[in-house]
Write a protein that holds these residues in place. Structure first.
Motif, PDB file in Angstrom:
ATOM      1  N   PHE A 165       0.829  -1.203   0.000  1.00  0.00           N
ATOM      2  CA  PHE A 165       0.000   0.000   0.000  1.00  0.00           C
ATOM      3  C   PHE A 165       0.867   1.258   0.000  1.00  0.00           C
ATOM      4  O   PHE A 165       0.607   2.199  -0.746  1.00  0.00           O
ATOM      5  CB  PHE A 165      -0.949  -0.007   1.202  1.00  0.00           C
ATOM      6  N   ARG A 166       1.924   1.276   0.828  1.00  0.00           N
ATOM      7  CA  ARG A 166       2.830   2.431   0.837  1.00  0.00           C
ATOM      8  C   ARG A 166       3.502   2.605  -0.521  1.00  0.00           C
ATOM      9  O   ARG A 166       3.666   3.726  -1.003  1.00  0.00           O
ATOM     10  CB  ARG A 166       3.874   2.284   1.936  1.00  0.00           C
ATOM     11  N   ALA A 167       3.896   1.501  -1.135  1.00  0.00           N
ATOM     12  CA  ALA A 167       4.509   1.567  -2.472  1.00  0.00           C
ATOM     13  C   ALA A 167       3.515   2.143  -3.482  1.00  0.00           C
ATOM     14  O   ALA A 167       3.895   2.953  -4.343  1.00  0.00           O
ATOM     15  CB  ALA A 167       4.985   0.196  -2.908  1.00  0.00           C
ATOM     16  N   LEU A 168       2.259   1.758  -3.369  1.00  0.00           N
ATOM     17  CA  LEU A 168       1.229   2.291  -4.259  1.00  0.00           C
ATOM     18  C   LEU A 168       1.063   3.798  -4.069  1.00  0.00           C
ATOM     19  O   LEU A 168       0.928   4.542  -5.035  1.00  0.00           O
ATOM     20  CB  LEU A 168      -0.095   1.558  -4.013  1.00  0.00           C
ATOM     21  N   LEU A 174      12.802  10.752 -15.799  1.00  0.00           N
ATOM     22  CA  LEU A 174      13.148  10.214 -14.482  1.00  0.00           C
ATOM     23  C   LEU A 174      12.074   9.297 -13.906  1.00  0.00           C
ATOM     24  O   LEU A 174      12.342   8.506 -13.010  1.00  0.00           O
ATOM     25  CB  LEU A 174      13.388  11.352 -13.487  1.00  0.00           C
ATOM     26  N   TYR A 175      10.859   9.380 -14.427  1.00  0.00           N
ATOM     27  CA  TYR A 175       9.748   8.636 -13.824  1.00  0.00           C
ATOM     28  C   TYR A 175       9.926   7.122 -13.821  1.00  0.00           C
ATOM     29  O   TYR A 175       9.755   6.500 -12.766  1.00  0.00           O
ATOM     30  CB  TYR A 175       8.425   9.023 -14.483  1.00  0.00           C
ATOM     31  N   PRO A 176      10.239   6.470 -14.937  1.00  0.00           N
ATOM     32  CA  PRO A 176      10.317   4.997 -14.886  1.00  0.00           C
ATOM     33  C   PRO A 176      11.304   4.454 -13.856  1.00  0.00           C
ATOM     34  O   PRO A 176      10.938   3.568 -13.081  1.00  0.00           O
ATOM     35  CB  PRO A 176      10.713   4.602 -16.319  1.00  0.00           C
ATOM     36  N   PRO A 177      12.542   4.982 -13.784  1.00  0.00           N
ATOM     37  CA  PRO A 177      13.424   4.419 -12.755  1.00  0.00           C
ATOM     38  C   PRO A 177      12.975   4.759 -11.336  1.00  0.00           C
ATOM     39  O   PRO A 177      13.072   3.917 -10.447  1.00  0.00           O
ATOM     40  CB  PRO A 177      14.799   5.009 -13.061  1.00  0.00           C
ATOM     41  N   MET A 207       2.225   9.316  -6.031  1.00  0.00           N
ATOM     42  CA  MET A 207       2.729  10.665  -5.795  1.00  0.00           C
ATOM     43  C   MET A 207       3.902  11.040  -6.706  1.00  0.00           C
ATOM     44  O   MET A 207       4.122  12.222  -6.971  1.00  0.00           O
ATOM     45  CB  MET A 207       3.155  10.814  -4.329  1.00  0.00           C
ATOM     46  N   ALA A 208       4.655  10.064  -7.187  1.00  0.00           N
ATOM     47  CA  ALA A 208       5.817  10.356  -8.036  1.00  0.00           C
ATOM     48  C   ALA A 208       5.435  11.162  -9.282  1.00  0.00           C
ATOM     49  O   ALA A 208       6.094  12.165  -9.585  1.00  0.00           O
ATOM     50  CB  ALA A 208       6.542   9.069  -8.412  1.00  0.00           C
ATOM     51  N   PRO A 209       4.377  10.786 -10.016  1.00  0.00           N
ATOM     52  CA  PRO A 209       4.017  11.620 -11.173  1.00  0.00           C
ATOM     53  C   PRO A 209       3.596  13.035 -10.787  1.00  0.00           C
ATOM     54  O   PRO A 209       3.802  13.977 -11.550  1.00  0.00           O
ATOM     55  CB  PRO A 209       2.851  10.873 -11.816  1.00  0.00           C
TER      56      PRO A 209
END
Length: 177
Positions: A78-81, A126-129, A86-88
């Motif tokens: 869940f935290r990873a999700l 930078l998004y994919p990595p 939030m990354a994008p």
């Protein structure tokens, strides 16, 4: 465009969101497009927030029936999700905001704005990595495997054979490579 990029505007395909005409009057169709775009993005974030909170509370209730190990793993997922959601936001939406909304401030504050956007393309890459690395850092099982691989890369196990060709007690073992 001719001054900044040495390109004639009539010769290139373009989609320009210019909020003001040459006489500093508003272009209402372009403003409506900007408002509509911001509204759609806002709606997406409301949906993400609503279902994220709903999922959090439902998971909390359902996971009480399972073991602590399984609960911990599901919480890590869940935290990873959440991080992957939030990354994008930090890589796409927040950097694009000043670029899209910056020209609106130019006539209001009376200073010209010329934004170079090449750096934004670099940020997109930078998004994919970052997405994958965040998942690997948060989930413990993946983190363990990565640590093992890194340890193996930097500190390879020494492979020595105990077999000696001589019966001499002082003979050194043969180094295998």
């Amino acid at each position: 465009m001719l001054m900044n990029y040495e390109l004639a505007i009539g010769e290139i395909p373009r989609f320009v969101i210019v909020a003001y005409d040459g006489d500093n009057s508003l272009r209402w169709k372009n403003m409506a497009f900007l408002v509509q775009g911001v509204s759609v993005i806002g709606l997406h974030y409301l949906v993400i927030l609503y279902f994220g909170l709903k999922m959090h509370f439902n998971m909390k209730k359902k996971l009480q029936e399972y073991s602590t190990t399984y609960r911990r793993l599901q919480n890590q997922f869940f935290r990873a999700l959440v991080v992957q959601t939030m990354a994008p936001t930090f890589l796409f939406v927040l950097p694009a905001g000043p670029i899209l909304l910056g020209p609106l401030a130019s006539p209001i504050f009376g200073f010209p704005i010329s934004l170079q956007t090449g750096w934004l393309c670099s940020v997109f890459s930078l998004y994919p990595p970052i997405d994958s690395i965040a998942f690997m850092i948060i989930v413990t099982e993946y983190k363990k495997v990565i640590k093992e691989h890194l340890h193996y890369m930097f500190f390879p196990p020494e492979s020595q054979s105990a077999a000696c060709t001589s019966t001499d007690q002082n003979a050194k073992p043969i180094q295998m490579s």
